[in-house]
Motif scaffolding. Structure first.
Motif, PDB file in Angstrom:
ATOM      1  N   VAL A  38       1.037  -1.095  -0.354  1.00 33.39           N
ATOM      2  CA  VAL A  38       0.109  -0.026   0.103  1.00 33.39           C
ATOM      3  C   VAL A  38       1.001   1.484   0.294  1.00 33.39           C
ATOM      4  O   VAL A  38       1.783   1.470   1.188  1.00 33.39           O
ATOM      5  N   TYR A  39       0.877   2.202  -1.669  1.00 36.24           N
ATOM      6  CA  TYR A  39       2.194   2.924  -1.135  1.00 36.24           C
ATOM      7  C   TYR A  39       0.453   3.850  -0.891  1.00 36.24           C
ATOM      8  O   TYR A  39      -0.180   4.920  -1.255  1.00 36.24           O
ATOM      9  N   ALA A  40       1.574   5.407  -0.069  1.00 34.59           N
ATOM     10  CA  ALA A  40       0.840   6.079   0.168  1.00 34.59           C
ATOM     11  C   ALA A  40       1.031   7.472   0.460  1.00 34.59           C
ATOM     12  O   ALA A  40       2.614   8.079   0.634  1.00 34.59           O
ATOM     13  N   TYR A  41       1.289   8.418  -1.578  1.00 33.33           N
ATOM     14  CA  TYR A  41       2.420   9.208  -1.416  1.00 33.33           C
ATOM     15  C   TYR A  41       1.369  11.227  -1.398  1.00 33.33           C
ATOM     16  O   TYR A  41       0.462  10.792  -1.825  1.00 33.33           O
ATOM     17  N   TRP A  42       2.361  11.650  -1.609  1.00 33.42           N
ATOM     18  CA  TRP A  42       2.235  13.291  -2.156  1.00 33.42           C
ATOM     19  C   TRP A  42       3.107  13.240  -3.912  1.00 33.42           C
ATOM     20  O   TRP A  42       3.515  13.163  -3.749  1.00 33.42           O
ATOM     21  N   SER A  43       1.617  13.390  -4.291  1.00 31.62           N
ATOM     22  CA  SER A  43       2.413  14.158  -5.487  1.00 31.62           C
ATOM     23  C   SER A  43       2.081  15.557  -6.113  1.00 31.62           C
ATOM     24  O   SER A  43       0.932  16.073  -6.240  1.00 31.62           O
ATOM     25  N   CYS A  44       2.326  15.833  -7.001  1.00 29.83           N
ATOM     26  CA  CYS A  44       2.416  17.105  -7.649  1.00 29.83           C
ATOM     27  C   CYS A  44       1.205  17.395  -7.842  1.00 29.83           C
ATOM     28  O   CYS A  44       1.345  16.561  -9.379  1.00 29.83           O
ATOM     29  N   GLY A  45       0.268  18.670  -7.942  1.00 31.85           N
ATOM     30  CA  GLY A  45      -0.642  18.659  -9.476  1.00 31.85           C
ATOM     31  C   GLY A  45      -1.781  17.995  -8.312  1.00 31.85           C
ATOM     32  O   GLY A  45      -2.901  17.893  -9.203  1.00 31.85           O
ATOM     33  N   GLU A  46      -1.441  16.892  -7.444  1.00 31.41           N
ATOM     34  CA  GLU A  46      -2.982  16.424  -7.943  1.00 31.41           C
ATOM     35  C   GLU A  46      -3.033  15.303  -6.393  1.00 31.41           C
ATOM     36  O   GLU A  46      -3.993  15.332  -5.346  1.00 31.41           O
ATOM     37  N   GLY A  47      -2.554  15.912  -5.122  1.00 28.50           N
ATOM     38  CA  GLY A  47      -2.386  15.992  -3.688  1.00 28.50           C
ATOM     39  C   GLY A  47      -2.317  14.244  -3.306  1.00 28.50           C
ATOM     40  O   GLY A  47      -1.069  14.327  -3.937  1.00 28.50           O
ATOM     41  N   LEU A  48      -2.739  14.036  -2.194  1.00 26.80           N
ATOM     42  CA  LEU A  48      -2.659  12.509  -2.189  1.00 26.80           C
ATOM     43  C   LEU A  48      -3.217  11.607  -2.253  1.00 26.80           C
ATOM     44  O   LEU A  48      -4.288  11.727  -2.891  1.00 26.80           O
ATOM     45  N   VAL A  49      -2.405  10.693  -2.214  1.00 30.03           N
ATOM     46  CA  VAL A  49      -2.420   9.575  -4.198  1.00 30.03           C
ATOM     47  C   VAL A  49      -1.823   7.958  -3.023  1.00 30.03           C
ATOM     48  O   VAL A  49      -0.875   8.449  -2.412  1.00 30.03           O
ATOM     49  N   VAL A  50      -2.827   7.616  -3.071  1.00 22.65           N
ATOM     50  CA  VAL A  50      -2.405   6.366  -2.145  1.00 22.65           C
ATOM     51  C   VAL A  50      -3.329   4.773  -2.808  1.00 22.65           C
ATOM     52  O   VAL A  50      -4.624   4.871  -3.645  1.00 22.65           O
ATOM     53  N   SER A  51      -2.229   3.767  -3.232  1.00 25.12           N
ATOM     54  CA  SER A  51      -2.611   2.593  -4.209  1.00 25.12           C
ATOM     55  C   SER A  51      -2.249   1.766  -3.561  1.00 25.12           C
ATOM     56  O   SER A  51      -0.845   1.558  -3.415  1.00 25.12           O
ATOM     57  N   VAL A  52      -3.235   0.773  -3.734  1.00 27.01           N
ATOM     58  CA  VAL A  52      -2.838  -0.295  -3.005  1.00 27.01           C
ATOM     59  C   VAL A  52      -2.478  -1.644  -4.634  1.00 27.01           C
ATOM     60  O   VAL A  52      -3.042  -1.553  -5.773  1.00 27.01           O
ATOM     61  N   HIS A  53      -1.099  -1.806  -4.514  1.00 24.21           N
ATOM     62  CA  HIS A  53      -0.670  -3.793  -5.004  1.00 24.21           C
ATOM     63  C   HIS A  53      -1.195  -4.871  -4.357  1.00 24.21           C
ATOM     64  O   HIS A  53      -0.417  -4.997  -3.382  1.00 24.21           O
ATOM     65  N   LEU A  54      -2.425  -5.559  -5.260  1.00 22.82           N
ATOM     66  CA  LEU A  54      -2.381  -7.113  -4.325  1.00 22.82           C
ATOM     67  C   LEU A  54      -1.743  -8.038  -5.370  1.00 22.82           C
ATOM     68  O   LEU A  54      -1.626  -9.707  -5.093  1.00 22.82           O
ATOM     69  N   ASP A  55      -0.486  -7.627  -6.421  1.00 19.55           N
ATOM     70  CA  ASP A  55       0.120  -8.679  -7.408  1.00 19.55           C
ATOM     71  C   ASP A  55       1.388  -8.475  -6.743  1.00 19.55           C
ATOM     72  O   ASP A  55       2.032  -8.675  -7.499  1.00 19.55           O
ATOM     73  N   THR A  56       1.712  -8.627  -5.802  1.00 15.46           N
ATOM     74  CA  THR A  56       3.709  -8.140  -6.234  1.00 15.46           C
ATOM     75  C   THR A  56       4.307  -9.054  -6.260  1.00 15.46           C
ATOM     76  O   THR A  56       5.387  -9.786  -6.090  1.00 15.46           O
ATOM     77  N   GLY A  57       3.947 -10.709  -6.210  1.00 14.11           N
ATOM     78  CA  GLY A  57       4.746 -12.134  -6.447  1.00 14.11           C
ATOM     79  C   GLY A  57       4.596 -12.825  -5.297  1.00 14.11           C
ATOM     80  O   GLY A  57       4.633 -13.775  -5.145  1.00 14.11           O
ATOM     81  N   GLU A  58       4.472 -12.063  -3.964  1.00 12.28           N
ATOM     82  CA  GLU A  58       5.401 -12.386  -2.851  1.00 12.28           C
ATOM     83  C   GLU A  58       4.304 -12.625  -1.707  1.00 12.28           C
ATOM     84  O   GLU A  58       4.384 -12.924  -0.395  1.00 12.28           O
ATOM     85  N   VAL A  59       2.971 -13.060  -1.975  1.00  7.57           N
ATOM     86  CA  VAL A  59       1.517 -13.152  -1.265  1.00  7.57           C
ATOM     87  C   VAL A  59       1.695 -14.492  -1.051  1.00  7.57           C
ATOM     88  O   VAL A  59       1.968 -15.749  -1.706  1.00  7.57           O
ATOM     89  N   PRO A  60       1.531 -14.718   0.744  1.00 12.21           N
ATOM     90  CA  PRO A  60       1.787 -16.317   0.465  1.00 12.21           C
ATOM     91  C   PRO A  60       0.621 -17.295   0.246  1.00 12.21           C
ATOM     92  O   PRO A  60      -0.540 -16.636  -0.240  1.00 12.21           O
ATOM     93  N   GLY A  61       1.685 -18.349   0.198  1.00 11.88           N
ATOM     94  CA  GLY A  61       0.448 -19.569  -1.037  1.00 11.88           C
ATOM     95  C   GLY A  61      -1.094 -19.248   0.053  1.00 11.88           C
ATOM     96  O   GLY A  61      -2.293 -19.989  -0.942  1.00 11.88           O
ATOM     97  N   ASP A  62      -0.679 -19.275   1.394  1.00 14.58           N
ATOM     98  CA  ASP A  62      -2.933 -20.179   2.002  1.00 14.58           C
ATOM     99  C   ASP A  62      -3.388 -18.816   1.867  1.00 14.58           C
ATOM    100  O   ASP A  62      -4.785 -18.428   2.283  1.00 14.58           O
ATOM    101  N   LEU A  63      -3.276 -17.761   1.414  1.00 14.88           N
ATOM    102  CA  LEU A  63      -3.466 -16.292   0.717  1.00 14.88           C
ATOM    103  C   LEU A  63      -4.499 -15.650  -0.738  1.00 14.88           C
ATOM    104  O   LEU A  63      -5.249 -14.744  -0.486  1.00 14.88           O
ATOM    105  N   ILE A  64      -3.836 -16.757  -1.548  1.00 16.37           N
ATOM    106  CA  ILE A  64      -4.463 -16.647  -2.370  1.00 16.37           C
ATOM    107  C   ILE A  64      -5.364 -17.711  -3.342  1.00 16.37           C
ATOM    108  O   ILE A  64      -5.151 -18.813  -2.810  1.00 16.37           O
TER     109      ILE A  64
END
Length: 87
Positions: A38-64
């Motif tokens: 989960v990325y939370a950052y400030w972006s010029c011209g956009e303000g606060l951006v929150v981005s969720v990535h569920l596809d990192t490839g490192e998710v434990p097998g029991d969670l998929i």
């Protein structure tokens, strides 16, 4: 799929914060837990951006699920108010 209290506690205790590196300008602040990011950052011209990535490839097998996705339920809140929910 419902997580047990023990499994949820373990995943939360292993969470880590990845900060923005000075030498790597493309990096952004990120919270990583259970292989998701989960990325939370400030972006010029956009303000606060929150981005969720569920596809990192490192998710434990029991969670998929068998179809390769993160099983539901998923809930996203802003200031305690649910803005997205998938059950």
């Amino acid at each position: 799929m419902r997580l047990s209290k023990r499994r949820a506690t373990t995943l939360n205790r292993r969470a880590r914060f990845l900060h923005q590196h000075r030498k790597q300008r493309g990096t952004l602040p990120c919270l990583e837990t259970g292989g998701t990011q989960v990325y939370a950052y400030w972006s010029c011209g956009e303000g606060l951006v929150v981005s969720v990535h569920l596809d990192t490839g490192e998710v434990p097998g029991d969670l998929i699920s068998p179809d390769g996705t993160i099983p539901i339920p998923i809930r996203i809140t802003v200031n305690g108010e649910c803005v997205f929910s998938a059950d």
